[in-house]
Design an enzyme around this catalytic site. Structure first.
Site, mmCIF file in Angstrom:
data_model
loop_
_atom_site.group_PDB
_atom_site.id
_atom_site.type_symbol
_atom_site.label_atom_id
_atom_site.label_comp_id
_atom_site.label_asym_id
_atom_site.label_seq_id
_atom_site.Cartn_x
_atom_site.Cartn_y
_atom_site.Cartn_z
ATOM 1 N N ASP A 311 58.529 21.919 62.546
ATOM 2 C CA ASP A 311 57.502 22.409 61.621
ATOM 3 C C ASP A 311 56.459 23.196 62.412
ATOM 4 O OD1 ASP A 311 56.088 21.409 58.740
ATOM 5 O OD2 ASP A 311 54.687 21.868 60.371
ATOM 6 N N ASN A 319 47.825 31.099 57.423
ATOM 7 C CA ASN A 319 47.690 31.646 56.063
ATOM 8 C C ASN A 319 46.228 31.935 55.739
ATOM 9 O OD1 ASN A 319 50.299 31.830 55.128
ATOM 10 N ND2 ASN A 319 50.377 29.678 54.515
ATOM 11 N N HIS A 324 48.527 35.159 53.205
ATOM 12 C CA HIS A 324 49.848 34.572 52.929
ATOM 13 C C HIS A 324 51.005 35.480 53.339
ATOM 14 C CE1 HIS A 324 52.723 32.142 50.547
ATOM 15 N NE2 HIS A 324 51.796 31.171 50.747
ATOM 16 N N ASP A 328 54.078 34.824 55.715
ATOM 17 C CA ASP A 328 55.513 35.052 55.419
ATOM 18 C C ASP A 328 56.207 35.767 56.579
ATOM 19 O OD1 ASP A 328 55.290 33.872 52.999
ATOM 20 O OD2 ASP A 328 55.409 35.727 51.810
ATOM 21 N N GLU A 354 57.008 25.569 55.726
ATOM 22 C CA GLU A 354 57.111 26.108 57.101
ATOM 23 C C GLU A 354 57.923 25.177 57.978
ATOM 24 O OE1 GLU A 354 55.086 24.077 56.121
ATOM 25 O OE2 GLU A 354 53.749 23.231 57.623
HETATM 26 N N1 LIG Z 1 52.897 32.147 53.949
HETATM 27 C C1 LIG Z 1 53.556 31.066 53.586
HETATM 28 N N2 LIG Z 1 53.016 29.885 53.715
HETATM 29 C C2 LIG Z 1 53.682 28.782 53.377
HETATM 30 C C3 LIG Z 1 55.001 28.867 52.890
HETATM 31 N N3 LIG Z 1 55.412 27.598 52.632
HETATM 32 C C4 LIG Z 1 54.418 26.785 52.950
HETATM 33 N N4 LIG Z 1 53.341 27.464 53.393
HETATM 34 C C5 LIG Z 1 52.090 27.007 53.826
HETATM 35 O O1 LIG Z 1 52.162 26.231 54.988
HETATM 36 C C6 LIG Z 1 51.025 25.421 55.036
HETATM 37 C C7 LIG Z 1 51.359 24.068 55.490
HETATM 38 O O2 LIG Z 1 50.161 23.393 55.735
HETATM 39 P P1 LIG Z 1 50.148 21.902 56.060
HETATM 40 O O3 LIG Z 1 51.171 21.146 55.391
HETATM 41 O O4 LIG Z 1 48.754 21.445 55.860
HETATM 42 O O5 LIG Z 1 50.386 21.828 57.595
HETATM 43 P P2 LIG Z 1 49.845 22.678 58.715
HETATM 44 O O6 LIG Z 1 48.714 23.488 58.359
HETATM 45 O O7 LIG Z 1 50.984 23.462 59.266
HETATM 46 O O8 LIG Z 1 49.415 21.598 59.735
HETATM 47 P P3 LIG Z 1 50.358 20.707 60.514
HETATM 48 O O9 LIG Z 1 51.680 20.752 59.915
HETATM 49 O O10 LIG Z 1 49.728 19.317 60.391
HETATM 50 O O11 LIG Z 1 50.292 21.171 61.876
HETATM 51 C C8 LIG Z 1 50.420 25.452 53.671
HETATM 52 O O12 LIG Z 1 49.231 26.157 53.680
HETATM 53 C C9 LIG Z 1 51.434 26.142 52.815
HETATM 54 O O13 LIG Z 1 50.854 26.897 51.790
HETATM 55 C C10 LIG Z 1 55.551 30.134 52.762
HETATM 56 O O14 LIG Z 1 56.670 30.299 52.340
HETATM 57 N N5 LIG Z 1 54.810 31.218 53.107
#
Ligand SMILES: Nc1nc2c(ncn2[C@@H]2O[C@H](COP(=O)(O)OP(=O)(O)OP(=O)(O)O)[C@@H](O)[C@H]2O)c(=O)[nH]1
Length: 438
Positions: A311, A319, A324, A328, A354
């Site tokens: 991850d 983002n 966003h 992507d 992600e």
């Molecule tokens: N741009 C984009 N963002 C995504 C996608 N799928 C998930 N996200 C974003 O990925 C982020 C995941 O955030 P969190 O689950 O808080 O985790 P994190 O910020 O990576 O923090 P940790 O995982 O704890 O390190 C969220 O803001 C989602 O909106 C995608 O397909 N595109």
């Protein structure tokens, strides 16, 4: 037309003479001259005997002369009969028989020649026609009487007509010809006007009165017509085949295009169905299907199989800071980086958000090494829009005894453990170490 009349008269006479002479030579009395010699010898012999027996003066008296002749005739009567009449009668009968045999032979030969399917023409060295059979009459549309004695060139159209005499003269002087003994196709003249194709075979034969050329002629008008029709039909058929082939090729090309298009659409559909639209990595559904396959293999063959869940660290910040769309792009680039690094046998998919998953052949230690290699690679990579990023990894090995979902759950827990333990690290079930780890 009377058949024997058609043959050249001189040739007939020659053959008659030959046949007659042959028969006479075979008989005891070969010629009238021999009979005459025998008769004279007898006459003079008897006359001499009478002259010696009778006194000379009486020879001069008429009665005695009459008596002399009478005695001579009576005495010679049997001799006349035996040596003159019988041989002459035999000679006449033999000659008549020979003539009849010859005539029969000639009739037979003429009938055979006339019954021949092919035209037969005999010419002499000057090119004059000496024999012309019934088939030739039919082929050339002229009776034999009209052409016998004429030059063969009258039956030829130009340019053969003008060339023929020169050809004969050349052959007579050089003995060289291409036509004798060979068959060839030429043009001939029917009724003096109609040019038609013939097949000609020429042979030559030497006779007592010189060389003769025998031409066997076949009218090939019909064959030529049939050939021409056949050729035309073939050409038409070829044209039809060619146009049909062209049509089929067009249809085939269209079909191939359609098939290619279908395949492309199928591939595209398959891609839609199996890959993640954003990153191009396999989607979750396809991953699940492949995982089941690999898990079955593991159970059957015992080949080690492990899972990596990873991850992106603090992706929310990416983002939030860059938007966003940039997020992507980062995910797309990350997936691309993984695809170029992993082996074809490794199964790489987007797990969600992600988060990504890798199914790889190897035990926990081996795949831990792989996870570390990937981690360091990502950490060292500069993402154009955002710079450096890190990922956290959880590695777990499947076993044929543990339930499949349990292992995934374990990998998930280990991933969260990696997050909890400071991120940019790999957690594995056992206490593994890897030389590649940095
Ligand atoms: N741009 C984009 N963002 C995504 C996608 N799928 C998930 N996200 C974003 O990925 C982020 C995941 O955030 P969190 O689950 O808080 O985790 P994190 O910020 O990576 O923090 P940790 O995982 O704890 O390190 C969220 O803001 C989602 O909106 C995608 O397909 N595109």
């Amino acid at each position: 037309m009377n058949a024997p009349e058609k043959l050249d008269e001189s040739a007939v006479n020659r053959q008659k003479a030959d046949l007659g002479g042959e028969n006479i030579r075979k008989s005891n009395f070969s010629a009238p001259s021999r009979v005459l010699i025998v008769f004279l010898v007898w006459t003079f012999g008897i006359d001499l005997m009478l002259s010696l027996l009778l006194p000379n003066p009486q020879i001069l008296s008429w009665p005695f002369a009459f008596l002399h002749v009478a005695i001579l005739m009576i005495a010679l009567a049997p001799v006349y009969y035996l040596s003159l009449y019988l041989p002459l009668r035999y000679y006449v009968r033999t000659s008549r028989h020979a003539t009849q045999t010859l005539q029969e032979t000639l009739d037979k030969v003429q009938k055979i020649v006339d019954s021949a399917f092919d035209g037969i023409i005999v010419i002499n060295e000057q090119g004059h026609i000496e024999a012309f059979n019934a088939a030739a009459e039919k082929i050339f549309g002229q009776p034999a009487a009209a052409v016998l004695g004429k030059n063969i060139s009258t039956l030829m159209p130009e340019p053969y007509r003008s060339q023929h005499d020169a050809f004969l003269a050349r052959y007579a002087s050089t003995g060289k010809t291409k036509i004798i003994g060979e068959g060839r196709e030429l043009k001939a003249l029917r009724n003096g006007t109609e040019v038609f194709p013939i097949e000609l075979h020429v042979t030559e034969t030497d006779t007592q009165s010189g060389r003769r050329f025998v031409g066997t002629i076949r009218d090939i008008s019909r064959r030529k017509r049939d050939e021409a029709e056949l050729k035309l039909a073939n050409e038409k058929l070829e044209e039809r085949v060619a146009s049909r082939t062209a049509e089929l090729e067009q249809v085939n090309a269209a079909l191939n295009k359609e098939i290619a298009e279908r395949k492309r659409i199928e591939a595209r559909l398959h891609e839609f169905a199996t890959t993640d639209a954003l990153t191009g990595a396999l989607n979750r559904r396809e991953f699940d299907r492949l995982l089941i396959n690999e898990y079955e293999k593991l159970k059957r063959h015992g080949t080690p199989l492990s899972i990596i869940l990873f991850d992106v660290d603090r992706f929310k910040q990416v983002n939030d800071r860059y938007g966003h769309l940039v997020g992507d792009k980062v995910l797309v680039e990350l997936a691309q980086l993984l695809k170029t690094t992993l082996r074809r046998s490794d199964i790489f998919a987007r797990w969600g958000g992600e988060e990504f998953v890798i199914l790889a052949h190897g035990n926990a230690q081996q795949i831990y090494c792989l996870a570390e290699k990937i981690r360091t690679l990502i950490a060292a990579h500069v993402f154009p829009e955002v710079g450096y990023l890190t990922c956290s990894f959880g590695v777990a090995e499947f076993s044929d005894k543990a339930a499949m979902m349990n292992t995934i759950g374990t990998a998930d827990k280990l991933l969260y453990a990696a997050k909890a333990n400071g991120r940019n690290r790999t957690e594995v079930e056992s206490d593994e170490s890897c030389l590649l780890a940095s």
